[in-house]
Scaffold this active site. Structure first.
Site, short mmCIF file in Angstrom:
data_model
loop_
_atom_site.label_atom_id
_atom_site.label_comp_id
_atom_site.label_asym_id
_atom_site.label_seq_id
_atom_site.Cartn_x
_atom_site.Cartn_y
_atom_site.Cartn_z
N LYS A 138 0.83 -1.21 0.00
CA LYS A 138 0.00 0.00 0.00
C LYS A 138 0.87 1.27 0.00
O LYS A 138 0.63 2.18 -0.77
CB LYS A 138 -0.93 0.03 1.23
CG LYS A 138 -1.89 -1.15 1.31
CD LYS A 138 -2.89 -0.99 2.44
CE LYS A 138 -2.28 -1.05 3.83
NZ LYS A 138 -1.73 -2.37 4.20
N ARG A 166 -9.25 0.67 9.46
CA ARG A 166 -8.86 -0.72 9.73
C ARG A 166 -9.90 -1.46 10.57
O ARG A 166 -9.67 -2.63 10.90
CB ARG A 166 -7.54 -0.71 10.51
CG ARG A 166 -6.31 -1.09 9.69
CD ARG A 166 -5.14 -0.91 10.60
NE ARG A 166 -3.96 -1.61 10.30
CZ ARG A 166 -2.87 -1.03 9.76
NH1 ARG A 166 -2.91 0.21 9.36
NH2 ARG A 166 -1.78 -1.73 9.64
N ARG A 193 11.43 -6.73 4.29
CA ARG A 193 11.39 -5.32 4.69
C ARG A 193 12.08 -5.12 6.04
O ARG A 193 12.72 -4.10 6.27
CB ARG A 193 9.93 -4.84 4.76
CG ARG A 193 9.80 -3.37 5.11
CD ARG A 193 8.42 -2.85 4.80
NE ARG A 193 7.47 -3.14 5.86
CZ ARG A 193 6.16 -2.92 5.78
NH1 ARG A 193 5.65 -2.43 4.67
NH2 ARG A 193 5.36 -3.18 6.78
N ARG A 232 12.14 -2.29 10.85
CA ARG A 232 10.98 -1.87 11.63
C ARG A 232 10.80 -2.78 12.83
O ARG A 232 10.91 -4.00 12.72
CB ARG A 232 9.72 -1.90 10.75
CG ARG A 232 9.42 -0.56 10.14
CD ARG A 232 8.28 -0.63 9.17
NE ARG A 232 7.02 -1.07 9.76
CZ ARG A 232 5.84 -0.87 9.20
NH1 ARG A 232 5.76 -0.22 8.06
NH2 ARG A 232 4.74 -1.32 9.76
N ARG A 234 0.05 -9.30 13.31
CA ARG A 234 -0.51 -8.24 12.47
C ARG A 234 -1.47 -8.84 11.43
O ARG A 234 -2.52 -8.26 11.15
CB ARG A 234 0.61 -7.45 11.79
CG ARG A 234 1.33 -6.55 12.78
CD ARG A 234 2.61 -6.00 12.23
NE ARG A 234 2.40 -5.14 11.09
CZ ARG A 234 3.34 -4.85 10.19
NH1 ARG A 234 4.54 -5.38 10.30
NH2 ARG A 234 3.07 -4.06 9.20
#
Ligand code: AMP
Length: 190
Positions: free
Chosen positions: A14, A89, A128, A134, A145
């Site tokens: 996204k 969300r 990632r 992160r 998640r």
């Protein structure tokens, strides 16, 4: 005005696609994940409140993210449109967004949902983690998640579907290919 929800599971791409969309359609990018990470990095009161929740891969409260979005909408009355990335969300967030936008007579035009299978998501998120480091990209947190997404966020797609505003696209392919699919949807929604 063009108001778009860019929808999909964590790791669907996204954020990457939002960059292309804002450039082509001159929209303002509103990512609650980016806003919350900025608050966390700056060590604000809000950042301190949400840090542990984000690091565990849980959703922060509806109240917090709705207030963030409301503030940005108020700050940008002249925007040509908004791309909502990572928001709404939950169903209450989607309802709150509708109420805010309908009050200005500029509702959501379309929700573009990017479909990516779970195995590919986990691979992308682990990659990632290596690239960006992160805090919420460990294998365990990634699973949580995705669980939060399945339980609380997935119903949001049906919410827009019932309004006739859901466009499903294949989220697998090159960045350019996926952008072409998104552009085709947006061009027909304008
Ligand atoms: P993201 O970068 O969109 O994946 O968001 C990172 C994290 O921020 C999420 O795992 C949540 O903890 C929090 N977050 C971002 N957007 C929302 C939202 N709309 N509702 C609840 N929590 C959110």
């Amino acid at each position: 005005m063009l108001n778009i929800v860019l929808f999909g599971p964590p790791g669907a791409g996204k954020g990457t696609q939002a960059v292309n969309v804002i450039e082509k359609y001159k929209l303002m990018h509103l990512s609650t994940g980016d806003m919350l990470r900025a608050a966390k990095a700056a060590g604000t009161e809000l950042g301190k409140r949400v840090a542990a929740i984000m690091d565990a891969g849980n959703l922060v409260s509806d109240e917090i993210v709705i207030a963030l979005i409301e503030e940005r909408l108020q700050q940008n009355p002249d925007a040509a449109g908004f791309i909502f990335d990572g928001f709404p969300r939950t169903i209450p967030q989607a309802e709150a967004l509708d109420a805010l936008l309908n009050a200005n007579g500029n509702p959501i035009n379309i929700c573009v949902s990017m479909a990516v299978d779970e195995e590919e998501l986990v691979t992308r998120l682990l990659k990632r983690a290596e690239d960006q480091g992160r805090a919420d990209d460990t294998r365990e947190v990634i699973q949580n998640r995705i669980k939060e997404y399945t339980n609380k966020t997935l119903p949001v797609a049906s919410y827009y579907g019932k309004q006739g505003k859901l466009a499903n696209i294949n989220g697998i392919g090159s960045v350019e290919e996926i952008f072409e699919r998104i552009s085709a949807v947006l061009d027909s929604a304008k």
